[in-house]
Structures are given as C-alpha cells and as structure tokens.
Design a protein around this motif. Structure first.
Motif, PDB file in Angstrom:
ATOM      1  N   GLU A 175      -0.553 -12.848  -5.230  1.00 17.46           N
ATOM      2  CA  GLU A 175      -1.185 -12.998  -3.919  1.00 17.46           C
ATOM      3  C   GLU A 175      -2.058 -11.812  -3.510  1.00 17.46           C
ATOM      4  O   GLU A 175      -3.060 -11.978  -2.809  1.00 17.46           O
ATOM      5  CB  GLU A 175      -0.103 -13.212  -2.846  1.00 17.46           C
ATOM      6  N   LYS A 176      -1.714 -10.607  -3.958  1.00 23.67           N
ATOM      7  CA  LYS A 176      -2.378  -9.430  -3.402  1.00 23.67           C
ATOM      8  C   LYS A 176      -3.077  -8.525  -4.415  1.00 23.67           C
ATOM      9  O   LYS A 176      -3.923  -7.719  -4.032  1.00 23.67           O
ATOM     10  CB  LYS A 176      -1.362  -8.599  -2.600  1.00 23.67           C
ATOM     11  N   ALA A 177      -2.714  -8.619  -5.671  1.00 27.85           N
ATOM     12  CA  ALA A 177      -3.317  -7.704  -6.657  1.00 27.85           C
ATOM     13  C   ALA A 177      -4.721  -8.152  -7.040  1.00 27.85           C
ATOM     14  O   ALA A 177      -4.930  -9.329  -7.354  1.00 27.85           O
ATOM     15  CB  ALA A 177      -2.442  -7.621  -7.895  1.00 27.85           C
ATOM     16  N   PRO A 178      -5.699  -7.265  -7.041  1.00 32.16           N
ATOM     17  CA  PRO A 178      -7.036  -7.624  -7.543  1.00 32.16           C
ATOM     18  C   PRO A 178      -6.952  -7.953  -9.036  1.00 32.16           C
ATOM     19  O   PRO A 178      -6.160  -7.354  -9.769  1.00 32.16           O
ATOM     20  CB  PRO A 178      -7.860  -6.358  -7.304  1.00 32.16           C
ATOM     21  N   LYS A 179      -7.758  -8.871  -9.478  1.00 30.35           N
ATOM     22  CA  LYS A 179      -7.763  -9.280 -10.887  1.00 30.35           C
ATOM     23  C   LYS A 179      -8.113  -8.092 -11.775  1.00 30.35           C
ATOM     24  O   LYS A 179      -9.096  -7.400 -11.542  1.00 30.35           O
ATOM     25  CB  LYS A 179      -8.762 -10.413 -11.097  1.00 30.35           C
ATOM     26  N   GLY A 180      -7.282  -7.871 -12.800  1.00 28.99           N
ATOM     27  CA  GLY A 180      -7.546  -6.821 -13.771  1.00 28.99           C
ATOM     28  C   GLY A 180      -7.002  -5.454 -13.418  1.00 28.99           C
ATOM     29  O   GLY A 180      -7.058  -4.541 -14.241  1.00 28.99           O
ATOM     30  N   LEU A 181      -6.464  -5.289 -12.215  1.00 26.41           N
ATOM     31  CA  LEU A 181      -5.934  -3.982 -11.820  1.00 26.41           C
ATOM     32  C   LEU A 181      -4.663  -3.641 -12.594  1.00 26.41           C
ATOM     33  O   LEU A 181      -4.433  -2.482 -12.932  1.00 26.41           O
ATOM     34  CB  LEU A 181      -5.634  -3.978 -10.315  1.00 26.41           C
TER      35      LEU A 181
END
Length: 563
Positions: free
Chosen positions: A275-281
C-alpha cells in the motif's frame, strides 16, 4: 604499534562493514587504519602495498570467497617481513582456529565478534603480554590457547562508537558502492548448512540508533543499502518501524535490500509494502532452498510452504518490490528428480530473480560434521561445494549446473522478460526441463558461454525455439529493442520489403491522433525510428538523444490502433 585491518572483497562495489566496525572500536586507542582490496587484485601488488606501510600488525578479515587468497597473501607478507604479527578473523576461521593457526602463516585467530577481542589483543601485543580473553586463539607449545568463541558484544556499547557508516573517506564514493547495514545480530533458526545457526538468539540495535544512522546514510546519497540481518522480520514490529522510516525518508533512486523469512512475514508488513512503498524501493531476498519436506526436516529448516506461497503471491501481485528467491541443490534426500520439482514449485512465483545455488559444506556447520552420514563428497578447499551425496550423483549435479547457466542468462538477466513469460504462460510445462534442454542444445552447438554479444543470445534462443516449432519472435524483438538507447543492429530476418516499410510509414503520417499520442512527427519517423512488422503487428521503436520509446500498432477496421 602500527596496525592495518584489511580484506579482499569479492567486488569493488562491496564495502566491508566488519573493517569499519573494528576500526572505530580501536582508532582512539591505537595507531590503526583499514584498507580494502578485491580478490581480482594482483596479490604481488597487494603484498607490496602492505609492506610499504611498515606495519607491525596485519589483521585479515576472512570469508569463504577470499580464504585461499588470504592464505597466499599471509604467506607472502610473512616471508618478506617475518617479524610482522598477522591476525585472522571472520566467519571462515571462527569455528576451526587450530586448522588456520597450523596451516596459515598467522599468529592469532580471533573467533567471534571482534569489537572487544581486537582491542584486547592489540593491547596485549603492545604490552608484550599473553592475551587472556576467550576467542583470542593462538598456539603455545602446540596447545591451543583461549579456545572458544568470544562472548557476543552488547550492541548498546557498539552504539556509543563513532558511526562506521559515515567515515569521511567513504562519503565521496558512497553513491557508487553498496552500504552494508545491520539492525540486528544473530539468527533464531537452526538451518544445518548455515553458520548463522551456530549463533544463539537475536540482538537488536535501538530504534533511535537505527533511525539516526539510516537518516545520515540516506542524506549522504547512498544508492544501495543492504541489511545484513539474517532474519529481518524476526521482530515484526521493529521491522515495520524500519520500513516505515525508509518509506518516509528515502531519496529518489535509492534501494534497500533485506533477507526475510516469508512464511512468517507479518500481514501488517505485507499490507504496508503493497500500500505505501514506492515501486522498486525495497528488495526482499527469500531463502526457500527446497520444497521437499523430508529435506527441510533433516536440515532443521521449518517452513510452511502453503503460507510462504500465499505471502509471495501477495508480494508479486502488489508489484512493489524486487523479489529474489533462493534454492539450494544438493541437500540431503533431495534427488535430481525431486529437485526439479522444487525448482518448478519456486519458479512458478515468477520472481524477478531465482538464484540456484549449490550446497557448500561450510566449516563449523552440522551438515559438514554429518557429511559421511549422507555420503557427501565435496571440495576440500573453499568454497567447499559438494560433488555428490547419497541421492544425487556428480553427473546429475552437473546437469543442474547446465540449467543454472540458462536461468542466469535468460531469466535473471532480465533481458527476456516478455519472451520468457510468454513461453512459460503458453508453451512450457516444466521450467527446469526447458532451461536444462536449452542448455544441452546450447552446449551441443558450441554457443558462447562467455564473451558473447547481446544479440547472439537472441540468435541462440531463436535457433533453439525453431527446433520446438515455437514462434515468439514479436516478444523477442520487443525485449531486444528495449535494451538499447541507440538504434541497434537487427539479428532477425525481416519479411518486410523496403517498399512495404515506406508505404506503412507514409500511411502512418496521416494518423494524426496516433502520432500525437506517440509524440512522433515526420522527421522522427524517418530519421530515428526502427519500424518492423511481425505477424499482424507493427513495432515502432524511437531512438533519439539516447532516449527511446517502443509502441506496438495494429490495423483494426482500416485504422491503426495502439495496443
């Protein structure tokens, strides 16, 4: 007395946290420094560099990937400077100190964590006294002194040391190298092939310390931060706290990597990531190793594969993280045929990477001690990889290596994502058999294993697929075109004539809405686009100023439509 702490990293981009921790633990009390080399460096040059420093003490950090070169380096240095005192430390030497004291040209072996033992040893050497602390091992009249492993450090004491992550010398290069970070030490699991199983319990750094260090690392511009924690999610609340801090404070282009145990990954963490993590982080590494329960039981790796599958599928569907899964070939009771099943079970998740490793019987592990029980034959020098066991022959192990080669080139490389997914969606029943059969074809036809050009990999695959009457040319061409910033040469034979291509290009100029959506005009089409027709689709790849875009167009009711 002048001391240097050093090691041979496997690659330049790696940084040895151990050196930095030992350095900050000693630097205010001793004349000490640290320096890193790599296993690719010429040992004669490394030796000359070390000798030029006029050292009294040389401390070498030893691991499975550098132990043989460390042995050679220690011998070279000792021959040139017999009075130098040489110390060995690291996981490779911790559990068999007598062997290294007898076989290597060294004076001491430090067993266990070194933040206390190294300062104690340096003090004893300076005072010309015998060290009395457990874990500072040496031979005296053939007797092993101070046998045992040093007591674990109190992490609250480590927190009081200067930061090992923000040394002034490291800051100019922090963007170009991997920063290794630890939020805990120890492992709660007892996997019999792993050195971490020999540690008892898990210790955690305080949230305040972790936040302070991560904040400084982030602001310093580090791009890749890899957590060394053996089981990052063993404390779900603490893990969630760290992930929340990272998501809140990270900078663009950064990635944080973790080793997790997926079958016990708390649902709160899964939901937070999706829900909250940016993609690829975030990048999660999951050691599955085997899906065969008798194997997992004998190596004491408890694993709920049903729950693990549910967790991984949630993460895959969330499409936020880079997922890396591990398998180990050669574990007890897992035959060649049963390993194929484990491979197919795990490959079915379609993670970004699947690492197919081969069992290594590490010094100190229970599985190495039980090698005869399972009829293991293995390399006597590092990396101690097995040749065979009671259910897996050496020939079968070699066949698994054949599949591994193709897995690395055609899946883990990421160069063929459209092609591979299309094959596994519609054409291939067993991924392992596909990679193995392709690998055999590859070898039989003398295709290059190393030193190849990217386009050759596509030629090899197309050649193999033709023998299976499989046509995925469109997907292959799209994968190929995505790899380049400038217009590449073609490896495929176009069925289009030059005149047909010109007719299509002129017709496309009248499709104003389509051209506008693709941000194309006449000059871009004629000068910077590679245009191809495969089956009923038109591929348009724009290459200009090292930027490119790819579109696929088809004719529908006499109109060109973007698909």
């Amino acid at each position: 007395m002048k001391t240097l702490i050093t090691t041979l990293n496997s690659k330049f981009i790696h940084t040895a946290l151990a050196l930095r921790l030992l350095y900050v633990a000693c630097k205010d009390k001793f004349d000490i420094d640290f320096k890193e080399y790599t296993i690719k460096d010429d040992l004669n040059e490394v030796c000359e560099d070390i000798l030029s420093m006029n050292l009294d003490i040389l401390a070498l950090s030893t691991y499975i990937w550098n132990v043989e070169k460390i042995k050679e380096l220690a011998k070279m240095v000792k021959q040139c400077q017999p009075d130098i005192v040489i110390l060995l430390g690291g996981p490779e030497v911790t559990y068999e100190p007598r062997y290294f004291l007898e076989e290597f040209s060294v004076d001491y072996v430090l067993c266990g964590e070194g933040e206390k033992t190294l300062p104690a040893l340096l003090k004893a050497i300076e005072e010309k006294s015998e060290p009395q602390l457990e874990g500072i091992c040496y031979l005296k009249d053939g007797k092993l002194m101070n046998e045992g492993i040093a007591k674990n450090c109190d992490l609250s004491e480590i927190e009081k040391l200067p930061s090992p992550y923000l040394l002034e010398r490291d800051l100019p290069h922090i963007k170009d190298r991997i920063v290794y970070f630890e939020s805990s030490r120890g492992c709660p699991y007892q996997c019999q092939y792993c050195l971490s199983s020999l540690e008892k319990g898990v210790r955690f750094y305080s949230d305040t310390y972790i936040h302070e260090q991560l904040s400084a690392i982030i602001q310093a511009g580090a791009k890749t931060i890899k957590f060394l924690d053996r089981s990052f999610n063993v404390n779900p609340t603490k893990a969630l706290n760290i992930l929340d801090f990272i998501v809140t404070h990270h900078l663009p282009g950064q990635q944080f990597q973790f080793e997790i145990n997926a079958d016990v990954l708390d649902q709160r963490i899964i939901d937070f990531v999706n829900e909250k993590a940016p993609k690829g982080l975030l990048r999660f590494e999951v050691g599955i190793q085997s899906t065969y329960e008798p194997t997992n039981e004998v190596v004491k790796r408890k694993q709920d594969f049903q729950r693990l599958s549910e967790v991984i599928m949630q993460l895959v569907k969330g499409d936020k993280i880079d997922l890396h899964l591990d398998l180990i070939a050669g574990l007890p009771f897992e035959s060649y045929e049963r390993f194929k099943q484990s491979f197919d079970d795990v490959f079915a998740f379609r993670a970004k990477e699947l690492q197919l490793g081969f069992l290594k019987l590490l010094r100190g592990t229970s599985l190495r001690e039980d090698a005869e029980l399972y009829d293991y034959t293995y390399q006597k020098e590092a990396p101690y990889e097995i040749f065979a066991n009671h259910v897996l022959s050496n020939e079968e192990r070699q066949e698994i290596h054949v599949a591994e080669e193709m897995l690395e080139k055609y899946w883990n490389s990421g160069r063929f994502h459209r092609t591979m997914n299309t094959l596994f969606d519609h054409e291939v029943r067993s991924p392992f058999e596909f990679f193995h059969d392709f690998g055999r074809y590859y070898i039989d036809h003398g295709f290059k294993m190393i030193g190849y050009q990217v386009d050759e990999l596509f030629v090899y695959l197309e050649s193999y697929l033709k023998t299976k009457d499989i046509d995925v040319l469109e997907e292959m061409v799209l994968d190929y075109l995505e790899l380049f910033k400038i217009k590449p040469k073609k490896w495929w034979k176009s069925k289009w004539t030059r005149e047909e291509r010109q007719i299509f290009t002129h017709a496309l100029l009248e499709e104003y809405n389509l051209l506008a959506s693709l941000h194309l005009n006449q000059e871009l089409l004629f000068r910077y686009c590679l245009i191809e027709k495969i089956n009923n689709h038109y591929i348009i790849a724009l290459y200009k100023d090292f930027q490119h875009q790819i579109a696929v167009v088809e004719m529908v009711n006499n109109e060109y439509k973007l698909i």
